[in-house]
Design an enzyme around this catalytic site. Structure first.
Site, mmCIF file in Angstrom:
data_model
loop_
_atom_site.group_PDB
_atom_site.id
_atom_site.type_symbol
_atom_site.label_atom_id
_atom_site.label_comp_id
_atom_site.label_asym_id
_atom_site.label_seq_id
_atom_site.Cartn_x
_atom_site.Cartn_y
_atom_site.Cartn_z
ATOM 1 N N PRO A 184 0.772 -1.247 0.000
ATOM 2 C CA PRO A 184 0.000 0.000 0.000
ATOM 3 C C PRO A 184 0.807 1.303 0.000
ATOM 4 O O PRO A 184 0.787 2.073 0.967
ATOM 5 C CB PRO A 184 -0.844 -0.135 1.265
ATOM 6 C CG PRO A 184 0.005 -0.946 2.185
ATOM 7 C CD PRO A 184 0.709 -1.931 1.292
ATOM 8 N N CYS A 185 1.454 1.586 -1.101
ATOM 9 C CA CYS A 185 2.218 2.831 -1.223
ATOM 10 C C CYS A 185 1.302 4.055 -1.205
ATOM 11 O O CYS A 185 1.753 5.159 -0.901
ATOM 12 C CB CYS A 185 3.098 2.804 -2.462
ATOM 13 S SG CYS A 185 2.231 2.413 -3.988
ATOM 14 N N HIS A 186 0.019 3.864 -1.490
ATOM 15 C CA HIS A 186 -0.925 4.987 -1.447
ATOM 16 C C HIS A 186 -1.133 5.496 -0.029
ATOM 17 O O HIS A 186 -1.639 6.595 0.158
ATOM 18 C CB HIS A 186 -2.273 4.578 -2.076
ATOM 19 C CG HIS A 186 -2.952 3.458 -1.363
ATOM 20 N ND1 HIS A 186 -2.622 2.132 -1.597
ATOM 21 C CD2 HIS A 186 -3.929 3.451 -0.422
ATOM 22 C CE1 HIS A 186 -3.385 1.357 -0.827
ATOM 23 N NE2 HIS A 186 -4.173 2.135 -0.105
#
Length: 164
Positions: free
Chosen positions: A133-135
């Site tokens: 989950p880089c967001h």
């Protein structure tokens, strides 16, 4: 041999890549660094790993936290792998800053500090968008900066998780 398949998400078409047993990539079509790790020969073929990933994405896009993780086989430098491992630990519906990640990496390496900018580069090259989950990574002031899939998608993903 690498294999690919497409998934239609509410935020656009996704391309999935796998080595046959584990997911090696997941990108929004056309995003920055699209299919960056998908080099050489690959074939479009539906595999059990894609079915597992579709299940994960279906749960996720329904607004719920998936309670399982498809097997991953990510390839990157030791630094990138360390950053991506930290990303995987950011809880659903929460965010973390680039600086916080840099401090964690520095602590793991036994050094005083690490560049948040270097962390940003590793985050931006994450080959498994959404699942890793880089967001969920934000600027020091909470600003929604940098997302290879586009800021509009980052906003929608964080809204889906009720993180903003």
């Amino acid at each position: 041999m690498l294999y690919t398949y497409s998934y239609s998400s509410p935020l656009g078409e996704l391309t999935l890549a796998a080595n046959g047993q584990a997911l090696t990539g997941l990108w929004f079509v056309g995003q920055k660094y699209y299919a960056d790790t998908l080099k050489g020969d690959h074939e479009e073929k539906f595999l059990p790993i894609f079915d597992q990933t579709f299940g994960w994405l279906d749960v996720y896009f329904s607004g719920k936290e998936p309670d399982f993780m498809p097997p991953l086989a990510l390839n990157g430098s030791p630094f990138q792998m360390a950053v991506w491992e930290i990303l995987k630990g950011i809880p659903y519906g929460r965010t973390m800053t680039y600086g916080e990640i840099a401090a964690k990496v520095a602590g793991q390496r036994g050094i005083a500090k690490m560049s948040a900018r270097a962390v940003g580069g590793a985050v931006g090259h994450n080959p498994a968008s959404i699942i890793v989950p880089c967001h969920r990574v934000v600027g020091a002031d909470g600003s929604l900066t940098g997302y290879a899939g586009g800021i509009d998608r980052k906003v929608e993903l964080l809204k889906l998780e009720k993180a903003i």
